[in-house]
Design a protein around this motif. Structure first.
Motif, PDB file in Angstrom:
ATOM      1  N   SER A 477       0.838  -1.191   0.000  1.00  0.00           N
ATOM      2  CA  SER A 477       0.000   0.000   0.000  1.00  0.00           C
ATOM      3  C   SER A 477       0.877   1.245   0.000  1.00  0.00           C
ATOM      4  O   SER A 477       2.088   1.184   0.265  1.00  0.00           O
ATOM      5  N   ARG A 478       0.238   2.387  -0.282  1.00  0.00           N
ATOM      6  CA  ARG A 478       0.987   3.644  -0.297  1.00  0.00           C
ATOM      7  C   ARG A 478       1.591   3.958   1.067  1.00  0.00           C
ATOM      8  O   ARG A 478       2.683   4.492   1.164  1.00  0.00           O
ATOM      9  N   SER A 479       0.855   3.664   2.135  1.00  0.00           N
ATOM     10  CA  SER A 479       1.287   4.032   3.483  1.00  0.00           C
ATOM     11  C   SER A 479       1.890   2.829   4.180  1.00  0.00           C
ATOM     12  O   SER A 479       1.405   1.691   4.032  1.00  0.00           O
ATOM     13  N   THR A 480       2.938   3.079   4.931  1.00  0.00           N
ATOM     14  CA  THR A 480       3.593   2.015   5.684  1.00  0.00           C
ATOM     15  C   THR A 480       4.175   2.601   6.954  1.00  0.00           C
ATOM     16  O   THR A 480       4.248   3.823   7.119  1.00  0.00           O
ATOM     17  N   THR A 481       4.587   1.738   7.854  1.00  0.00           N
ATOM     18  CA  THR A 481       5.098   2.160   9.154  1.00  0.00           C
ATOM     19  C   THR A 481       6.404   1.448   9.442  1.00  0.00           C
ATOM     20  O   THR A 481       6.541   0.238   9.187  1.00  0.00           O
ATOM     21  N   VAL A 482       7.362   2.213   9.956  1.00  0.00           N
ATOM     22  CA  VAL A 482       8.644   1.660  10.392  1.00  0.00           C
ATOM     23  C   VAL A 482       8.683   1.761  11.907  1.00  0.00           C
ATOM     24  O   VAL A 482       8.467   2.835  12.477  1.00  0.00           O
ATOM     25  N   LEU A 483       8.957   0.652  12.596  1.00  0.00           N
ATOM     26  CA  LEU A 483       9.006   0.628  14.054  1.00  0.00           C
ATOM     27  C   LEU A 483      10.443   0.716  14.539  1.00  0.00           C
ATOM     28  O   LEU A 483      11.322  -0.024  14.067  1.00  0.00           O
ATOM     29  N   PHE A 484      10.690   1.664  15.459  1.00  0.00           N
ATOM     30  CA  PHE A 484      11.965   1.767  16.158  1.00  0.00           C
ATOM     31  C   PHE A 484      11.743   1.251  17.581  1.00  0.00           C
ATOM     32  O   PHE A 484      10.934   1.814  18.333  1.00  0.00           O
ATOM     33  N   SER A 485      12.427   0.219  17.938  1.00  0.00           N
ATOM     34  CA  SER A 485      12.322  -0.273  19.305  1.00  0.00           C
ATOM     35  C   SER A 485      13.148   0.605  20.233  1.00  0.00           C
ATOM     36  O   SER A 485      13.967   1.425  19.788  1.00  0.00           O
ATOM     37  N   GLN A 486      12.945   0.447  21.538  1.00  0.00           N
ATOM     38  CA  GLN A 486      13.688   1.259  22.504  1.00  0.00           C
ATOM     39  C   GLN A 486      15.186   1.002  22.338  1.00  0.00           C
ATOM     40  O   GLN A 486      15.641  -0.131  22.270  1.00  0.00           O
ATOM     41  N   GLY A 487      15.947   2.090  22.259  1.00  0.00           N
ATOM     42  CA  GLY A 487      17.389   2.004  22.086  1.00  0.00           C
ATOM     43  C   GLY A 487      17.833   1.958  20.642  1.00  0.00           C
ATOM     44  O   GLY A 487      19.025   2.141  20.350  1.00  0.00           O
ATOM     45  N   GLN A 488      16.932   1.733  19.685  1.00  0.00           N
ATOM     46  CA  GLN A 488      17.286   1.642  18.265  1.00  0.00           C
ATOM     47  C   GLN A 488      17.402   3.035  17.671  1.00  0.00           C
ATOM     48  O   GLN A 488      16.514   3.861  17.842  1.00  0.00           O
ATOM     49  N   ASP A 489      18.523   3.299  16.964  1.00  0.00           N
ATOM     50  CA  ASP A 489      18.727   4.627  16.393  1.00  0.00           C
ATOM     51  C   ASP A 489      18.745   4.628  14.867  1.00  0.00           C
ATOM     52  O   ASP A 489      18.810   5.691  14.257  1.00  0.00           O
ATOM     53  N   GLN A 490      18.724   3.468  14.219  1.00  0.00           N
ATOM     54  CA  GLN A 490      18.705   3.409  12.759  1.00  0.00           C
ATOM     55  C   GLN A 490      17.723   2.337  12.309  1.00  0.00           C
ATOM     56  O   GLN A 490      17.483   1.358  13.023  1.00  0.00           O
TER      57      GLN A 490
END
Length: 761
Positions: A477-490
């Motif tokens: 789909s056009r929209s998507t989500t990237v999850l950063f876990s705690q402590g993750q910087d990249q």
């Protein structure tokens, strides 16, 4: 008889505009000499001039007062007279225009009229007397010292209308109250100013809001006037507006309504001056010293303080409901609403104190100093409590007596999010897959799980307009989500591209960062971070090595070819161009005759009539070769259409407007024929005058076209023969045409003539 004397006197004449003045006692004729004068030099004329001109200042407009200037004894030459206006008590320029100037009297003129503009200044004023004085003259004339000034009186005007007070507070049990509107005074108990001998009036409007502090008409108060108009008869200087305040037993905070005089409704010689409105406040009631509590608004909308931008906070209010008599006070404290044992003073100060209300005071703000530091911290909760046993002055403390407020997360504890500046955002193409490769960076703090939402759009070549986005390109789909876990910087995101999607050379992938949000937050209050720390849009361009093929001819013009003469065959080469070289493609084509004589085209004219062209990965150019074959058959122009029909893969397309080429084989092998005289017509012929001879012209080779053949008899055929010049028409398929010549009989003796008949196409 007029006399024009060198010496003359200038004075005011008030006969013109007589309605503006009074007490005019004498008039003279200023355009001639008195009867019996034996000369003008040294003669003198006197008259009693009007002492004063009385005018009214017009309402809503300015008006002119005409004054006449008289030149006596003589009218020779041009005279310029200067004047100025003085008096007051204020500067003349505030009421009159102009306040100085000059008047020119042309030759032969004994009187001129000039005007003074009376300005409508909308300022309450008493009688004002100004002196219009002639101050000098040029051009040989003299001023008459007895008639060189006149008084101009502007009668008192613009009677001021106002409320006697701008606000008034009344008890709920006050019953009927009166609000005074005054006329003629600029301040309470001040002297009268402006006109008072005419009737004036103004309308009023009662204004009340809908909030808790607004009095409700017909519930809290009643307007006892039947007409919303204040009228002042002549020499009346005060009018009372009556309102009834309704008493009840409900404890109430102060409630207000306003009575406003409407400036646009003033009638008569009057103006509004402040106060033009009066605010009536019905005092808190049914609790004479008031009830203290925390303002209820933080209970519905929690208070959050941003440590990064706020060093002093005054947004927490303590209110006093009911009565407001006397000075009252109450103590308060602040503590943490968590298991954190660090001192409250690490984050704010003071942590306790006393709130004081003066008599009549209904609310006060709690002033807090917020400690700014550079340590990233999550939100912290605090509890403010009023201490009921510390109240002083007879007041009470009631709910809400405590509230929770927050200092928001600080110093980007949850991070700043952006496209990774040190990593390339690319479109990747591999033999087995294509995808977008995106990298993101989280700067600052890395606490909390954060969802980065974004939108990826495919836009055709041209302007970068999200409204032109096309679907069915990304395999998601056009929209998507990237999850950063705690402590993750990249984080890296791969967005697959459909194998059957066509990527146009020069198209764009527009990546828009939409939002960053904590997956869960405690306490549940709006957070300052996470937030974006850079550009929120990124554009990736589809380059030729990534783009799919948009295949077409390099030109769409007609190709003209000739049937070979020196060899058996010749080759026609047509170039193809692929705009985008990713992947292999096979283009299928076909060749078919078109036009009027398409049935004449045979496989013996050219080959092949269909075929295919292969583009390998990275290949952008290819050709189609068509062989033209020679024969001995006469033919007219033959037109064929070469068409690109299809491509073997879905992610390659044919370029609109460049999928067809016309091929024209120019007529060959003399399709119109070769012309000559038949062997029986070649002569020589011997005829006499008046005799005829028939000659036959034959066509060999092609008979496909209509042909016109011109012939002529030389050297002097038209004088010796009828039909010596002409045109022969050969229709398609016709092989022979007859030419008839008749020798002219002219009766002139002649020797034998030799003539030659010449055909020409």
């Amino acid at each position: 008889m007029l006399c024009h004397c060198q010496d003359k006197e200038i004075r005011f004449w008030t006969g013109v505009g007589q309605e503006w003045g009074s007490n005019a006692t004498e008039q003279i004729h200023a355009d001639g000499c008195a009867e019996g004068f034996r000369g003008c030099k040294g003669s003198t004329t006197t008259m009693a001039a009007t002492k004063q001109i009385v005018v009214d200042e017009a309402r809503g407009r300015s008006q002119y007062v005409p004054l006449s200037l008289v030149r006596e004894k003589g009218t020779y030459g041009t005279v310029t007279v200067n004047f100025e206006i003085s008096g007051g008590p204020n500067s003349a320029l505030e009421d009159l225009s102009p306040d100085w100037g000059n008047i020119t009297i042309p030759p032969g003129r004994a009187m001129v009229v000039f005007s003074i503009l009376i300005l409508d200044d909308q300022i309450p004023e008493d009688d004002e007397v100004f002196t219009v004085k002639l101050t000098g003259v040029a051009g040989g004339a003299l001023l008459n010292p007895n008639s060189s000034s006149v008084e101009l009186k502007i009668r008192r005007n613009d009677s001021p209308l106002r409320f006697s007070l701008s606000l008034v507070a009344v008890a709920e049990n006050a019953g009927v109250i009166s609000l005074t509107v005054t006329r003629g005074s600029l301040a309470d108990h001040g002297r009268l100013v402006g006109s008072d001998d005419t009737e004036v009036s103004v309308d009023y409007l009662v204004v009340s809001g809908e909030g808790a502090g607004s009095a409700t008409p017909a519930v809290d108060f009643v307007d006892l006037q039947t007409v919303h108009r204040v009228t002042f008869p002549p020499w009346v200087y005060a009018v009372q507006l009556l309102f009834r305040v309704n008493d009840d037993k409900v404890p109430e905070i102060a409630e207000s309504f306003q009575v406003v005089l409407l400036e646009e409704t003033v009638r008569g010689d009057a103006v509004l001056i402040p106060p033009k409105a009066i605010l009536v406040t019905i005092e808190p009631n049914d609790k004479p010293h008031g009830v203290l509590s925390i303002s209820s608004s933080p209970l519905t909308q929690p208070i959050s303080i941003n440590e990064d931008v706020t060093d002093r906070f005054d947004g927490i209010s303590i209110v006093r409901n009911g009565g407001n008599y006397g000075d009252v006070s109450v103590n308060w404290t602040i503590s943490r609403n968590s298991s954190d044992r660090s001192p409250v003073s690490d984050d704010l100060s003071p942590v306790w104190g006393t709130l004081r209300f003066r008599a009549g005071q209904m609310s006060t703000a709690l002033l807090l100093n917020i400690t700014a530091d550079k340590l990233p911290e999550e939100a912290e909760a605090f509890v403010l409590r009023l201490l009921p046993d510390t109240v002083q002055g007879g007041a009470e403390v009631d709910e809400p007596m405590e509230m929770v407020f927050y200092i928001q997360d600080s110093d980007d504890v949850y991070g700043l999010f952006l496209f990774h500046p040190e990593k390339t955002q690319t479109i990747q193409s591999r033999p087995d897959s294509r995808f977008l490769s995106l990298s993101f960076l989280r700067e600052g703090g890395t606490l909390g799980e954060v969802a980065l939402s974004l939108t990826a759009l495919y836009l055709p070549a041209g302007p970068v307009d999200p409204g032109l986005a096309r679907d069915r390109v990304l395999n998601a789909s056009r929209s998507t989500t990237v999850l950063f876990s705690q402590g993750q910087d990249q984080a890296r995101l791969t967005l697959p591209i459909r194998n059957d999607a066509f990527l146009q050379n020069g198209a764009h992938f527009l990546i828009q960062l939409d939002s960053v949000n904590l997956v869960s937050i405690s306490p549940p209050i709006p957070s300052v971070s996470p937030r974006f720390g850079g550009a929120v849009n990124l554009t990736l361009i589809v380059t030729p090595d990534i783009a799919n093929g948009e295949i077409g001819f390099t030109s769409n013009t007609t190709v003209v070819v000739y049937e070979p003469e020196d060899t058996n065959t010749s080759t026609v080469t047509l170039s193809l161009r692929r705009d985008g070289t990713d992947g292999q493609a096979v283009v299928f084509w076909s060749l078919r005759p078109i036009g009027d004589n398409q049935t004449d085209v045979t496989p013996d004219d050219l080959k092949p009539l269909s075929g295919s062209v292969v583009f390998l990965t990275g290949q952008s150019d290819a050709v189609i070769n068509v062989t033209v074959m020679a024969d001995n058959i006469p033919e007219v122009n033959e037109t064929l259409l070469l068409t690109l029909d299809r491509i073997n893969v879905e992610n390659q397309i044919l370029k609109p407007g460049f999928t067809r080429r016309e091929i024209v084989i120019v007529e060959n092998d003399d399709p119109g024929g070769v012309f000559e005289f038949s062997s029986f017509s070649r002569g020589p012929w011997y005829i006499n005058e008046g005799e005829a001879v028939e000659l036959r012209v034959i066509r060999t080779k092609g008979q496909l076209l209509k042909q016109l053949v011109q012939y002529a008899l030389i050297p002097s055929g038209y004088t010796e023969f009828y039909g010596a010049n002409g045109i022969l028409e050969f229709k398609p398929g016709e092989r022979e045409v007859l030419v008839a010549l008749v020798a002219r009989p002219d009766g002139v003796p002649e020797v034998q003539l030799h003539c030659c008949l010449c055909p020409g196409s």
